[in-house]
Design a protein around this motif. Sequence first.
Motif, short mmCIF file in Angstrom:
data_model
loop_
_atom_site.label_atom_id
_atom_site.label_comp_id
_atom_site.label_asym_id
_atom_site.label_seq_id
_atom_site.Cartn_x
_atom_site.Cartn_y
_atom_site.Cartn_z
N ALA A 1 0.82 -1.20 0.12
CA ALA A 1 -0.02 -0.10 0.12
C ALA A 1 0.92 1.26 -0.07
N ARG A 2 1.95 1.17 0.55
CA ARG A 2 3.03 2.28 0.49
C ARG A 2 3.97 2.32 -0.51
N THR A 3 3.98 1.44 -1.47
CA THR A 3 4.90 1.38 -2.55
C THR A 3 4.29 1.57 -3.84
N LYS A 4 5.06 2.11 -4.90
CA LYS A 4 4.58 2.26 -6.13
C LYS A 4 5.88 2.02 -7.23
N PRO A 5 5.36 0.98 -8.13
CA PRO A 5 6.66 0.63 -9.14
C PRO A 5 6.59 1.77 -10.00
N ILE A 6 8.02 2.13 -10.41
CA ILE A 6 8.32 3.27 -11.37
C ILE A 6 9.12 2.99 -12.17
N SER A 7 9.40 3.94 -13.35
CA SER A 7 10.27 3.35 -14.27
C SER A 7 11.74 3.89 -14.11
N ARG A 8 12.79 3.62 -14.97
CA ARG A 8 14.13 4.01 -14.48
C ARG A 8 14.16 5.48 -14.60
N ASP A 9 13.73 6.09 -15.66
CA ASP A 9 13.87 7.49 -15.52
C ASP A 9 13.14 8.30 -14.47
N GLN A 10 11.89 7.71 -14.04
CA GLN A 10 11.42 8.13 -12.61
C GLN A 10 12.20 7.98 -11.50
N ALA A 11 12.95 6.89 -11.26
CA ALA A 11 13.89 6.52 -10.34
C ALA A 11 14.91 7.55 -10.38
N LEU A 12 15.48 7.73 -11.58
CA LEU A 12 16.56 8.74 -11.49
C LEU A 12 16.13 10.02 -11.33
N ARG A 13 14.91 10.54 -11.74
CA ARG A 13 14.37 11.77 -11.03
C ARG A 13 14.30 11.88 -9.74
N ALA A 14 13.68 10.64 -9.12
CA ALA A 14 13.65 10.93 -7.52
C ALA A 14 14.97 11.01 -6.82
#
Length: 108
Positions: free
Chosen positions: A74-87
């Motif tokens: 409930a507290r996690t969200k899968p993200i893309s590589r680009d979104q991970a780098l942005r984070a």
Amino acid sequence: MSEPSRLDQLHFLRRYLLQELARVDGWIQREEERQAAETRRTPPPVPDWVLEHSLTGTPQRLHVGGCGLGGTQARTKPISRDQALRALGEGVEACGICRPDAALGWLE
């Protein structure tokens, strides 16, 4: 003994085809049940990157997909590589165990 009339033959054919249709319907039902059971057994694919959020919904920590410290679903969200780098660029903390920053080639 006389031959059956054309109408009798057609009624016989209809009964035969209904029996065959019932058999095919049984095959279809068994296959649908098999596929449904297989779908329930197959876990969803593990995402490459997961963003953990705090209870208030703000991004808290970045993980490699499958990291056991990623928090509840409930507290996690899968993200893309680009979104991970942005984070990471926005200052989201990288998990110290699974080290997504190293896996992404992030240089601090």
